[in-house]
Design a protein around this motif. Structure first.
Motif, PDB file in Angstrom:
ATOM      1  N   UNK A 105       0.589  -1.261  -0.025  1.00 28.30           N
ATOM      2  CA  UNK A 105      -0.158   0.078   0.152  1.00 28.30           C
ATOM      3  C   UNK A 105       1.014   1.128   0.023  1.00 28.30           C
ATOM      4  N   UNK A 106       2.214   1.092   0.684  1.00 27.08           N
ATOM      5  CA  UNK A 106       1.871   2.757   1.325  1.00 27.08           C
ATOM      6  C   UNK A 106       3.820   2.260   0.377  1.00 27.08           C
ATOM      7  N   UNK A 107       4.834   1.235  -0.139  1.00 22.44           N
ATOM      8  CA  UNK A 107       5.940   0.774  -0.494  1.00 22.44           C
ATOM      9  C   UNK A 107       6.575   1.492   0.047  1.00 22.44           C
ATOM     10  N   UNK A 108       6.800   2.467   1.352  1.00 22.02           N
ATOM     11  CA  UNK A 108       7.729   3.117   1.608  1.00 22.02           C
ATOM     12  C   UNK A 108       7.913   1.957   3.169  1.00 22.02           C
ATOM     13  N   UNK A 109       9.505   1.919   3.393  1.00 25.76           N
ATOM     14  CA  UNK A 109       9.692   1.662   5.303  1.00 25.76           C
ATOM     15  C   UNK A 109       9.471   2.476   5.961  1.00 25.76           C
ATOM     16  N   UNK A 110       9.447   3.338   6.237  1.00 25.97           N
ATOM     17  CA  UNK A 110       9.491   4.378   6.894  1.00 25.97           C
ATOM     18  C   UNK A 110       7.881   4.023   7.406  1.00 25.97           C
ATOM     19  N   UNK A 111       7.441   4.463   7.016  1.00 26.72           N
ATOM     20  CA  UNK A 111       5.591   4.219   6.880  1.00 26.72           C
ATOM     21  C   UNK A 111       5.265   2.651   7.194  1.00 26.72           C
ATOM     22  N   UNK A 112       5.759   2.112   6.779  1.00 21.56           N
ATOM     23  CA  UNK A 112       5.957   0.505   7.695  1.00 21.56           C
ATOM     24  C   UNK A 112       5.662   0.814   9.402  1.00 21.56           C
ATOM     25  N   UNK A 113       6.951   1.017   9.549  1.00 22.33           N
ATOM     26  CA  UNK A 113       7.265   1.504  10.824  1.00 22.33           C
ATOM     27  C   UNK A 113       6.820   2.768  11.676  1.00 22.33           C
ATOM     28  N   UNK A 114       6.067   3.395  10.865  1.00 29.64           N
ATOM     29  CA  UNK A 114       5.479   3.976  12.131  1.00 29.64           C
ATOM     30  C   UNK A 114       3.881   3.616  11.964  1.00 29.64           C
ATOM     31  N   UNK A 115       3.602   2.769  11.151  1.00 35.74           N
ATOM     32  CA  UNK A 115       2.020   1.637  11.615  1.00 35.74           C
ATOM     33  C   UNK A 115       2.372   0.591  12.362  1.00 35.74           C
ATOM     34  N   UNK A 116       3.141  -0.276  12.553  1.00 34.58           N
ATOM     35  CA  UNK A 116       3.489  -1.143  13.246  1.00 34.58           C
ATOM     36  C   UNK A 116       4.040  -0.992  14.640  1.00 34.58           C
ATOM     37  N   UNK A 117       4.550   0.063  14.607  1.00 33.65           N
ATOM     38  CA  UNK A 117       5.480   0.647  15.715  1.00 33.65           C
ATOM     39  C   UNK A 117       6.990  -0.365  15.377  1.00 33.65           C
ATOM     40  N   UNK A 118       7.107  -0.630  14.576  1.00 29.66           N
ATOM     41  CA  UNK A 118       8.862  -1.050  14.841  1.00 29.66           C
ATOM     42  C   UNK A 118       9.827  -0.379  13.838  1.00 29.66           C
TER      43      UNK A 118
END
Length: 251
Positions: free
Chosen positions: A39-52
């Motif tokens: 959906x995002x194609x961004x590692x930073x966005x995933x990190x924010x979404x999942x708190x990782x």
């Protein structure tokens, strides 16, 4: 009597075990990270979404065969040649942690505390996704409030890129009071549900509009925060450059 007291304390001090299957939960985490990436194609966005941590996100994407890097192949070639990780680290000029982010997990995580945290991350993500999907399909105040509840402690950003989150407080009856307590680095504020509701109604009236600043939506107290919430909940559209700021990317 003494033994009875000791047994009582022992029982109270040991919380019930959760029945976690590490293999299943690892796959669930991999699937979730992959889904957010599509959906995002961004590692930073995933990190924010999942708190990782971003490094862990990258490692999970590599493990799930979603991402590949030249460094990964290079490291694996060196390993086949019999090189040690320390030797490879010096040859490639990478730190220990950076080197390992290019390699997939070789097995599931078995540390109970980490398993529990990852399970909660996946559960929270799915609850938030479900709430947003429901709101977008049927934009009612009740569904909006459901989003407000599940997005507590989510890392939002204002249009100026400032980070904030919020929490709700439970009243005497155990239900949440209709007030959002905003937590910012500089200070804390409260945001009334009535202000959020008003901005939400204005957003519904102007469906299809692209908003370039919060006050175009509504001139109410705390609209800079509400603007970010409604964008994340899929209720308003903004220009691409503003999206970057709402995602926490100042550049």
């Amino acid at each position: 009597m003494k033994n009875l007291k000791s047994n009582t304390i022992h029982k109270r001090g040991r919380p019930p075990k959760k029945d976690y299957d590490p293999e299943v939960l690892m796959q669930d985490l991999l699937d979730t990270v992959s889904e957010v990436y599509r959906t995002t194609r961004e590692i930073k966005a995933i990190a924010l979404e999942l708190d990782l941590p971003p490094g862990k996100v990258k490692k999970l994407l590599i493990t799930g065969n979603v991402l590949t890097y030249p460094e990964m192949k290079q490291i694996q070639d060196f390993l086949r040649q019999g090189k040690t990780m320390t030797e490879i680290q010096h040859m490639m000029g990478l730190s220990y942690s950076a080197l390992h982010t290019y390699l997939p997990y070789s097995k599931a995580i078995y540390k109970m505390s980490e398993i529990s945290q990852n399970a909660e991350r996946v559960k929270t993500y799915k609850a938030r996704k479900s709430a947003v999907t429901t709101l977008m399909a049927a934009p009612t105040q009740g569904h909006l409030w459901d989003c407000i509840v599940v997005f507590q402690n989510y890392p939002f950003h204002t249009v100026s890129g400032l980070p904030f989150s919020y929490t709700l407080k439970a009243g005497k009856n155990g239900e949440y009071t209709k007030e959002l307590f905003i937590d910012r680095r500089e200070n804390s504020k409260s945001l009334a549900w009535s202000s959020v509701r008003m901005a939400f109604e204005r957003a519904l009236e102007q469906q299809g509009a692209v908003f370039t600043r919060p006050k175009e939506l509504a001139d109410v107290r705390g609209v800079s925060y509400t603007f970010s919430l409604l964008w994340r909940f899929g209720m308003i559209s903004v220009p691409e450059e503003m999206e970057k700021k709402l995602k926490g990317n100042r550049k």
